[in-house]
Design an enzyme around this catalytic site. Sequence first.
Site, short mmCIF file in Angstrom:
data_model
loop_
_atom_site.label_atom_id
_atom_site.label_comp_id
_atom_site.label_asym_id
_atom_site.label_seq_id
_atom_site.Cartn_x
_atom_site.Cartn_y
_atom_site.Cartn_z
N CYS B 88 0.83 -1.20 0.00
CA CYS B 88 0.00 0.00 0.00
C CYS B 88 0.87 1.26 0.00
O CYS B 88 1.52 1.53 -1.00
CB CYS B 88 -0.98 -0.03 1.17
SG CYS B 88 -2.32 1.14 0.97
N HIS B 205 -3.58 -5.53 1.34
CA HIS B 205 -2.91 -5.68 2.64
C HIS B 205 -2.91 -7.13 3.11
O HIS B 205 -3.82 -7.53 3.86
CB HIS B 205 -3.64 -4.85 3.69
CG HIS B 205 -3.43 -3.38 3.57
ND1 HIS B 205 -2.38 -2.73 4.16
CD2 HIS B 205 -4.14 -2.43 2.91
CE1 HIS B 205 -2.44 -1.44 3.89
NE2 HIS B 205 -3.50 -1.22 3.13
N GLU B 207 -1.22 -8.41 5.40
CA GLU B 207 -1.07 -8.47 6.86
C GLU B 207 -2.41 -8.34 7.58
O GLU B 207 -2.53 -8.61 8.76
CB GLU B 207 -0.08 -7.41 7.35
CG GLU B 207 -0.59 -5.98 7.43
CD GLU B 207 -0.70 -5.28 6.09
OE1 GLU B 207 -0.47 -5.94 5.05
OE2 GLU B 207 -1.03 -4.08 6.08
#
Lengths: 82, 233
Positions: B88, B205, B207
């Site tokens: 990002c 993302h 994560e």
Amino acid sequence: MYKAKVNITLRKSILDPKGKAAHHALQNLGLNEIDQVRIGKLIELDINADSKKNALELADIACSKLLANEVMEDYHIEIEKV
Amino acid sequence: MSKTIGVIIFPGSNCDHDAYHALKHVMGAETRFLWHKDNDLDGIDLLVIPGGFSYGDYLRSGAIARFSPIMQEVINYAAEGRPVMGICNGFQILLESGLLPGAMLHNEKLRFICKNVFIRVENNQTIFTGGLERGEVLEIPVSHGEGNYFIDQDGLKRLQDNERIIFRYCNSSGEVTAESNFNGSVDAIAGICNNGGNILGMMPHPERAVEELLGPTDGKKLFEAVLNQLAIA
């Protein structure tokens, strides 16, 4: 001392959605004569330089290295003595 | 030997702890934070540049972070062929640094978009995606206002010819459609890598997709692939 006014705009080939949204609103206002809107930014630099030429050179370095991203933006510099 | 991952924190990073948590606590990898003023990347086997709003996104996303002291080290580190993964805002920083080609425009419809999306693995012959299937669909969240990837026609052709497009936005069946390309990116690009194959930038993302409690867990598949590749590298 010189003042540089840097105009940064999205390159002509790139669609400007903010400009388009503003254009749409202007049409709603009845300002149909306005055919297109492009939104950019204005950056002012106060530059200590001994000549206009040097001030322009410094402003140009500032633009190409940081202020503008030439992948998507064009810039135009105007210099005046202050 | 166990591998160490470094997660860089810039002022305004906000996915740094998510990345740290996912890698260290969920994936079990040795992970440590690096501050943007650090200039020592010794012992780091994988660098992660996390998401967020470094320097408040002033000027352009990622433009100021590029001049943080650590970025010169990141450039040297990447030049040695060592792996760097930008997520990002991390992707935006890699673009602004010139480590990856192209730039990010505002999302086509101007909205900040935060939702789960599907991405398709376009190339599994990289140190990041080896072990995934080509064409595999991953469900991973995005959260960005400026994720509309732009590159000119020549640049796009170079990415395509060299198989540098790693992920493209698609629907749940893996089809790239006008609707699935929700932010207007050129060629529905969600992630690319450099010619050397050691620098990955991606808008989604991973994560944020590692624990069932919070939704999809396909981010784990990507991290597993990366960690497996690191282990054999």
